[in-house]
Design an enzyme around this catalytic site. Structure first.
Site, PDB file in Angstrom:
ATOM      1  CG  ASN A   1      -0.583   0.013   2.451  1.00 12.43           C
ATOM      2  OD1 ASN A   1       0.798  -0.742   2.508  1.00 12.43           O
ATOM      3  ND2 ASN A   1      -1.053   0.457   3.516  1.00 12.43           N
TER       4      ASN A   1
ATOM      5  N   GLY B   1       2.985  -5.395   7.342  1.00 14.30           N
ATOM      6  CA  GLY B   1       1.986  -6.075   6.483  1.00 14.30           C
ATOM      7  C   GLY B   1       0.563  -6.488   7.454  1.00 14.30           C
ATOM      8  CB  SER B   2      -2.088  -8.640   7.152  1.00 17.29           C
ATOM      9  OG  SER B   2      -1.317  -9.845   6.701  1.00 17.29           O
TER      10      SER B   2
ATOM     11  CD  GLU C   1       5.799   0.013  12.426  1.00 20.83           C
ATOM     12  OE1 GLU C   1       4.283   0.215  12.650  1.00 20.83           O
ATOM     13  OE2 GLU C   1       6.583   0.554  12.954  1.00 20.83           O
ATOM     14  CG  LEU C   2       1.633  -6.259  12.465  1.00 21.66           C
ATOM     15  CD1 LEU C   2       1.531  -7.424  13.601  1.00 21.66           C
ATOM     16  CD2 LEU C   2       2.204  -6.895  11.262  1.00 21.66           C
TER      17      LEU C   2
ATOM     18  CB  CYS D   1      -1.823   0.382   8.479  1.00 21.49           C
ATOM     19  SG  CYS D   1      -0.624   1.718   8.369  1.00 21.49           S
TER      20      CYS D   1
ATOM     21  CD  GLU E   1      -6.040  -3.408   8.273  1.00 19.67           C
ATOM     22  OE1 GLU E   1      -5.581  -4.558   8.267  1.00 19.67           O
ATOM     23  OE2 GLU E   1      -5.283  -2.504   8.222  1.00 19.67           O
TER      24      GLU E   1
END
Ligand code: NAP
Length: 480
Positions: free
Chosen positions: A161, A237-238, A257-258, A291, A382
């Site tokens: 993204n 990412g997820s 970092e989610l 995010c 999310e």
């Protein structure tokens, strides 16, 4: 045989993999397609486990000849300058491969320049600290200080993204810290990552310091997890993928970092028109695929009707369409699977769809859902699409409890004119960042940025990332 249209051929980017300073082909190619038109916008060579191991070899070898801080800083400054000179081209590449509207792509290109600039500063000031040894009896007659040493080879995995700036948030601090990197960008958006590696090379980075692999995620990921020479994995990412990697890499640092289901509170005393404007701008930009895209809005009942009345016309005025057009606000989501999932979540919600809810061509119209149940997917997971919910609440405390009621904790926001509300929310919201009187989508690249709970376990921003990518070594000297 693939036949390309002439407009596509003109812009087609063909890229090899970068391993140990060589741009290599493997015989297998992946096609990168525009999420908007489906046209092929690039071809990249595909790697497998063997190339991944070679990349780790190259990174390990590179680190045997450390680069001095002034050289690392100089390279980082040169990359920032190149990003500045090539802003248009870079923004176009982001838009082509991610389907990001040009407005947002230009902001990302500019931010990447800032990320490299801050990393250059960190490279120059990387230092340990003096330890006051005579503060304890045992330390009398000793001098002690710490050095900050590069942690070792870094495996970096990035999402689709922000295909440029989130790669920058891995490559730039790694170089500032003195670490070589093996990077695996998202399969859907590898072109920006390869461009950054190219810019680092052109800026004078020696062979092996950055290596880029595109290919099957689990095969490449397994090498990064299993190879003991990779000392840190930095993953954006997820949540599912991120925590899965961490669970398998007990001996490494795994920095995550989610995702988030980003909440914002609008108190009854807030400037409702400012809050509505910020929500309209930040729930739908890049089709909600950030995010920290605004997803859940909790409005105190006294302000609810005014807020909704201000919000809906702003949402309906957003331009939906081709991301390559300069005036487009909302483009496509990344692929058909994502589109179908998001539409299904909208259909399954018990809330009232106030606007949107369906398609404009292949693009999901910006959607506002009123008062969904807390356990609807749009409330507790999310969405990562152009959807936000608005819910009337009786008090700021109720809003805080609802905001805290998911497994996520990246950033949250509150609009209020009351210092008391702002400070209470800042204390009580269980998030890595609380943003007051601005959308919780706000990020400036030097900030410590990261989450708690399922949203992650680290902070990015060059200063903080460099700290993670280095280890302290204590030196004690016996004084004569
Ligand atoms: P994703 O599906 O988790 O993919 C992220 C990266 O992980 C991609 O490079 C992907 O490769 C790779 N990957 C997937 N499975 C893997 C495995 N088994 N082993 C190793 N690597 C694997 O996430 P995404 O859809 O690209 O990005 C969206 C998510 O990222 C959202 O949840 C969003 O909130 C989060 N995000 C967080 C932040 C933050 O700073 N907190 C910023 C941006 C995005 P492939 O592409 O090849 O599958």
């Amino acid at each position: 045989m693939q036949v390309y249209t002439s407009s596509v051929v003109a812009s087609l980017t063909e890229k090899r993999l970068l391993i140990g300073g060589e741009w290599i082909e493997t015989g297998a190619w992946a096609e990168i397609r525009s999420p908007y038109s489906g046209d092929v916008v690039g071809r990249v060579a595909k790697a497998g486990a063997e190339e991944a191991r070679r990349a780790v070899d190259a990174a390990e070898k590179a680190m045997q000849a450390p680069l001095p801080a002034h050289k690392r800083a100089e390279i980082l400054v040169k990359v920032a300058a190149a990003l500045g000179r090539r802003q248009d081209e870079v923004a176009r590449l982001i838009s082509d491969e991610a389907g990001k509207p040009m407005k947002a792509a230009r902001v990302e290109a500019q931010r990447a320049m800032s990320t490299y600039t801050f990393a250059a500063v960190e490279a120059r000031k990387l230092a340990g600290e003096m330890i006051p040894m005579d503060a304890a009896q045992a330390g009398e007659g000793k001098l002690a200080f710490t050095l900050r040493r590069p942690i070792g080879v870094i495996g970096a995995i990035s999402p689709f993204n922000f295909p440029l700036n989130l790669v920058a948030h891995k490559l730039a601090p790694a170089l500032a810290a003195g670490c070589a990197v093996v990077l695996k960008p998202a399969s859907q958006t590898p072109l920006c990552a390869l461009l950054l590696a190219e810019l680092e090379e052109e800026a004078g980075l020696p062979a092996g310091w950055v290596n880029v692999l595109i290919g099957p995620a689990s095969e490449l990921g397994d090498v990064l997890v299993e190879d003991e020479r990779v000392k840190l994995i930095t993953f954006t990412g997820s949540s599912g993928v991120g925590w899965g990697l961490r669970g398998r890499a007990a001996k490494k640092r795994v920095n995550l970092e989610l995702g988030n289901a980003t909440p914002v509170i609008v108190a009854a005393d807030a400037d409702v028109s400012v809050a509505a404007t910020k929500v309209a701008q930040n729930a739908f930009s890049f089709a909600g695929q950030s995010c920290i895209s605004v997803q859940r809005v909790y409005v105190e009942r006294d302000a609810y009707d005014d807020f909704v009345a201000a919000l809906l016309p702003l949402v309906e005025a957003l331009n939906v369409g081709d991301p390559s057009e300069e005036d487009t606000d909302v483009g496509p989501v990344i692929d058909e699977d994502a589109r179908e999932r998001i539409l299904e979540w909208i259909r399954a919600s018990s809330g009232e769809v106030l606007t949107g809810g369906g398609l404009d061509g292949d693009i999901i119209r910006p959607t506002v859902i009123a008062n969904p149940a807390p356990d609807d997917k749009v409330s507790c997971e999310e969405v990562f699409g152009p959807v936000c919910t608005v819910t009337a609440v009786e008090s700021v405390d109720e809003a805080i409890a609802l905001a805290n009621g998911t497994r996520y904790g990246l950033q949250a926001g509150i609009f209020t004119t009351s210092l008391d509300n702002a400070l209470r929310a800042s204390q009580a919201l269980e998030f890595g960042g609380v943003i007051v009187n601005e959308a919780p989508t706000f990020r400036s690249d030097q900030m410590p940025y990261g989450g708690v709970k399922d949203s992650g376990n680290t902070r990015e921003g060059p200063h903080y990332a460099v700290r993670e990518m280095t280890e302290e070594r204590l030196v004690v000297v016996d004084l004569p």
